[in-house]
Design a protein around this motif. Sequence first.
Motif, PDB file in Angstrom:
ATOM      1  N   ALA A  92       0.832  -1.209   0.000  1.00  0.00           N
ATOM      2  CA  ALA A  92       0.000   0.000   0.000  1.00  0.00           C
ATOM      3  C   ALA A  92       0.865   1.256   0.000  1.00  0.00           C
ATOM      4  CB  ALA A  92      -0.924  -0.009   1.221  1.00  0.00           C
ATOM      5  N   PHE A  93       1.975   1.234   0.732  1.00  0.00           N
ATOM      6  CA  PHE A  93       2.861   2.397   0.759  1.00  0.00           C
ATOM      7  C   PHE A  93       3.366   2.746  -0.636  1.00  0.00           C
ATOM      8  CE2 PHE A  93       4.286   1.083   5.298  1.00  0.00           C
ATOM      9  CZ  PHE A  93       3.139   1.645   5.821  1.00  0.00           C
ATOM     10  N   THR A  94       3.647   1.715  -1.431  1.00  0.00           N
ATOM     11  CA  THR A  94       4.189   1.953  -2.769  1.00  0.00           C
ATOM     12  C   THR A  94       3.122   2.423  -3.746  1.00  0.00           C
ATOM     13  OG1 THR A  94       3.840  -0.344  -3.491  1.00  0.00           O
ATOM     14  CG2 THR A  94       5.913   0.157  -2.370  1.00  0.00           C
ATOM     15  N   ILE A  95       1.855   2.188  -3.433  1.00  0.00           N
ATOM     16  CA  ILE A  95       0.763   2.566  -4.342  1.00  0.00           C
ATOM     17  C   ILE A  95       0.106   3.879  -3.920  1.00  0.00           C
ATOM     18  CG2 ILE A  95      -1.494   1.880  -5.254  1.00  0.00           C
ATOM     19  CD1 ILE A  95      -0.609  -1.025  -4.988  1.00  0.00           C
ATOM     20  N   LEU A  96      -0.272   3.978  -2.646  1.00  0.00           N
ATOM     21  CA  LEU A  96      -0.975   5.167  -2.156  1.00  0.00           C
ATOM     22  C   LEU A  96      -0.056   6.189  -1.503  1.00  0.00           C
ATOM     23  CD1 LEU A  96      -4.190   3.649  -0.508  1.00  0.00           C
ATOM     24  CD2 LEU A  96      -4.044   4.924  -2.650  1.00  0.00           C
ATOM     25  N   GLY A  97       1.111   5.746  -1.058  1.00  0.00           N
ATOM     26  CA  GLY A  97       1.976   6.631  -0.299  1.00  0.00           C
ATOM     27  C   GLY A  97       1.770   6.434   1.196  1.00  0.00           C
ATOM     28  N   LEU A  98       2.663   6.986   1.984  1.00  0.00           N
ATOM     29  CA  LEU A  98       2.649   6.777   3.424  1.00  0.00           C
ATOM     30  C   LEU A  98       1.433   7.416   4.081  1.00  0.00           C
ATOM     31  CD1 LEU A  98       4.642   5.322   5.322  1.00  0.00           C
ATOM     32  CD2 LEU A  98       5.628   7.558   5.858  1.00  0.00           C
ATOM     33  N   VAL A  99       1.160   8.678   3.744  1.00  0.00           N
ATOM     34  CA  VAL A  99       0.082   9.416   4.393  1.00  0.00           C
ATOM     35  C   VAL A  99      -1.281   8.832   4.047  1.00  0.00           C
ATOM     36  CG1 VAL A  99      -1.034  11.655   4.622  1.00  0.00           C
ATOM     37  CG2 VAL A  99       1.455  11.522   4.471  1.00  0.00           C
ATOM     38  N   GLU A 100      -1.546   8.628   2.769  1.00  0.00           N
ATOM     39  CA  GLU A 100      -2.850   8.124   2.349  1.00  0.00           C
ATOM     40  C   GLU A 100      -3.101   6.707   2.869  1.00  0.00           C
ATOM     41  OE1 GLU A 100      -5.146   9.810   0.936  1.00  0.00           O
ATOM     42  OE2 GLU A 100      -4.034  11.605   0.415  1.00  0.00           O
ATOM     43  N   SER A 101      -2.053   5.874   2.881  1.00  0.00           N
ATOM     44  CA  SER A 101      -2.213   4.515   3.391  1.00  0.00           C
ATOM     45  C   SER A 101      -2.603   4.524   4.858  1.00  0.00           C
ATOM     46  CB  SER A 101      -0.912   3.722   3.203  1.00  0.00           C
ATOM     47  OG  SER A 101      -0.616   3.536   1.835  1.00  0.00           O
ATOM     48  N   HIS A 102      -1.941   5.353   5.645  1.00  0.00           N
ATOM     49  CA  HIS A 102      -2.254   5.424   7.069  1.00  0.00           C
ATOM     50  C   HIS A 102      -3.611   6.076   7.314  1.00  0.00           C
ATOM     51  CE1 HIS A 102       1.029   3.750   9.404  1.00  0.00           C
ATOM     52  NE2 HIS A 102       1.846   4.165   8.461  1.00  0.00           N
ATOM     53  N   ALA A 103      -4.016   6.952   6.414  1.00  0.00           N
ATOM     54  CA  ALA A 103      -5.340   7.559   6.562  1.00  0.00           C
ATOM     55  C   ALA A 103      -6.432   6.506   6.507  1.00  0.00           C
ATOM     56  CB  ALA A 103      -5.561   8.606   5.464  1.00  0.00           C
ATOM     57  N   VAL A 104      -6.219   5.466   5.706  1.00  0.00           N
ATOM     58  CA  VAL A 104      -7.179   4.373   5.634  1.00  0.00           C
ATOM     59  C   VAL A 104      -6.934   3.367   6.757  1.00  0.00           C
ATOM     60  CG1 VAL A 104      -8.060   2.488   4.203  1.00  0.00           C
ATOM     61  CG2 VAL A 104      -7.372   4.653   3.132  1.00  0.00           C
ATOM     62  N   PHE A 105      -5.673   3.051   7.006  1.00  0.00           N
ATOM     63  CA  PHE A 105      -5.307   2.054   8.018  1.00  0.00           C
ATOM     64  C   PHE A 105      -5.725   2.475   9.428  1.00  0.00           C
ATOM     65  CE2 PHE A 105      -2.202   0.028  10.918  1.00  0.00           C
ATOM     66  CZ  PHE A 105      -2.343  -1.299  10.543  1.00  0.00           C
ATOM     67  N   THR A 106      -5.918   3.767   9.624  1.00  0.00           N
ATOM     68  CA  THR A 106      -6.221   4.279  10.962  1.00  0.00           C
ATOM     69  C   THR A 106      -7.509   3.727  11.554  1.00  0.00           C
ATOM     70  OG1 THR A 106      -6.296   6.327  12.258  1.00  0.00           O
ATOM     71  CG2 THR A 106      -7.558   6.291  10.229  1.00  0.00           C
ATOM     72  N   CYS A 107      -8.314   3.042  10.762  1.00  0.00           N
ATOM     73  CA  CYS A 107      -9.553   2.486  11.299  1.00  0.00           C
ATOM     74  C   CYS A 107      -9.322   1.223  12.115  1.00  0.00           C
ATOM     75  CB  CYS A 107     -10.544   2.199  10.171  1.00  0.00           C
ATOM     76  SG  CYS A 107     -10.034   0.863   9.068  1.00  0.00           S
ATOM     77  N   TYR A 108      -8.123   0.643  12.081  1.00  0.00           N
ATOM     78  CA  TYR A 108      -7.927  -0.624  12.781  1.00  0.00           C
ATOM     79  C   TYR A 108      -8.102  -0.532  14.297  1.00  0.00           C
ATOM     80  CZ  TYR A 108      -3.482  -0.524  15.335  1.00  0.00           C
ATOM     81  OH  TYR A 108      -2.508  -0.275  16.272  1.00  0.00           O
ATOM     82  N   PRO A 109      -7.683   0.556  14.967  1.00  0.00           N
ATOM     83  CA  PRO A 109      -7.922   0.602  16.413  1.00  0.00           C
ATOM     84  C   PRO A 109      -9.407   0.597  16.759  1.00  0.00           C
ATOM     85  CG  PRO A 109      -6.254   2.204  15.780  1.00  0.00           C
ATOM     86  CD  PRO A 109      -6.911   1.724  14.515  1.00  0.00           C
ATOM     87  N   LEU A 110     -10.232   1.176  15.892  1.00  0.00           N
ATOM     88  CA  LEU A 110     -11.669   1.150  16.118  1.00  0.00           C
ATOM     89  C   LEU A 110     -12.186  -0.285  16.097  1.00  0.00           C
ATOM     90  CD1 LEU A 110     -12.673   4.105  13.776  1.00  0.00           C
ATOM     91  CD2 LEU A 110     -12.426   4.164  16.260  1.00  0.00           C
ATOM     92  N   ILE A 256       5.588  13.806   4.860  1.00  0.00           N
ATOM     93  CA  ILE A 256       5.739  15.176   4.368  1.00  0.00           C
ATOM     94  C   ILE A 256       7.200  15.600   4.335  1.00  0.00           C
ATOM     95  CG2 ILE A 256       5.244  17.599   4.902  1.00  0.00           C
ATOM     96  CD1 ILE A 256       2.599  16.622   6.128  1.00  0.00           C
ATOM     97  N   SER A 257       7.924  15.321   5.414  1.00  0.00           N
ATOM     98  CA  SER A 257       9.295  15.826   5.534  1.00  0.00           C
ATOM     99  C   SER A 257      10.308  15.040   4.704  1.00  0.00           C
ATOM    100  CB  SER A 257       9.722  15.811   7.007  1.00  0.00           C
ATOM    101  OG  SER A 257       9.652  14.496   7.534  1.00  0.00           O
ATOM    102  N   LEU A 258      10.085  13.739   4.513  1.00  0.00           N
ATOM    103  CA  LEU A 258      11.077  12.924   3.830  1.00  0.00           C
ATOM    104  C   LEU A 258      10.669  12.484   2.421  1.00  0.00           C
ATOM    105  CD1 LEU A 258      12.268  10.600   6.753  1.00  0.00           C
ATOM    106  CD2 LEU A 258      13.263  12.757   5.959  1.00  0.00           C
ATOM    107  N   PHE A 259       9.367  12.402   2.158  1.00  0.00           N
ATOM    108  CA  PHE A 259       8.918  11.896   0.859  1.00  0.00           C
ATOM    109  C   PHE A 259       8.111  12.918   0.063  1.00  0.00           C
ATOM    110  CE2 PHE A 259       9.459   8.164   3.617  1.00  0.00           C
ATOM    111  CZ  PHE A 259      10.350   7.429   2.856  1.00  0.00           C
ATOM    112  N   ALA A 260       8.070  14.147   0.560  1.00  0.00           N
ATOM    113  CA  ALA A 260       7.384  15.237  -0.137  1.00  0.00           C
ATOM    114  C   ALA A 260       5.915  14.923  -0.409  1.00  0.00           C
ATOM    115  CB  ALA A 260       8.100  15.567  -1.454  1.00  0.00           C
TER     116      ALA A 260
END
Length: 292
Positions: A92-110, A256-260
């Motif tokens: 997912a990181f290679t397709i969506l990027g770090l930020v977008e992937s985590h934006a979706v993955f963030t539902c797991y704690p719920l 943001i800081s390392l992968f623009a």
Amino acid sequence: MSQSNNIPLGIGLMVATTFVFAVQDGLSRHLAAEYNVLMVVMIRYWFFAAFVITIARRKAGGIRVAAQTSQPIIQAVRGLLLASEICVMVVAFTILGLVESHAVFTCYPLLVAALSGPVLGERVGWRRWSAIGVGFIGVLIILQPGMSVFDPAAAIPLLAAAMFAIYGLLTRYVARADTTATSFFWTGTVGAVAMTIVGLWFWEPMTPTDWLFMGCLCITGVTGHWLLIKCYEVAEASAVQPFAYLQLVFAAIIGISLFAETVRLNVAIGAAIIVAAGLFTFWRERLQRVAN
């Protein structure tokens, strides 16, 4: 083995876990962009397995005691599930990027918090359910159904979220009978065997610099999973899970800081709501401890 329920310690361990995992994900994103994902995860697991075996040998009873469990099937499933989840999320990181992937993955704690009651028998009061509900609102703001992040590729980190939620619940379940060292041993060895079987077919030569990054990835992998196992051992899953949302914040900073990468306004607003829900849960837990 009886479990404690030290909420402050559990929360501290969860925050540390999310930071380490975010750093680890940044390293994974870089390496997966240059090399095959299965190879990257395989090498990481080699280090992981070597570490857990070394720790086991130094303790009383050695490997035999560390591997001893009355729940071998569940422990093996945990190891396979985590290895698979890592591969899916790195893709997912290679397709969506770090930020977008985590934006979706963030539902797991719920998912973990909601299932901790029916699956683990933990008490989830209305205030925690309120925090979970608020967190879901934050997730919807991040996803914005119909917008760019909500496309077929979003199913990849969503699958990883479901897998990791189940892994978290199983970790809490086996901790009722097994020690942290036993769970750690099974996580590392089962994952290493599984990844070696599939990863050797995709070996690629690496540059010296990337070997250095790989070393850092291995260290963060060991540290992060140890912290997570310990976290579930000392505190209720439903109490500490809201703080797992902080991984989105840490991952966004790295992206943001390392992968623009960029963070859209809705992602920032959703993340703020999710973190606020977690802080509210901690505040309520502290009030209850004072009252008791």
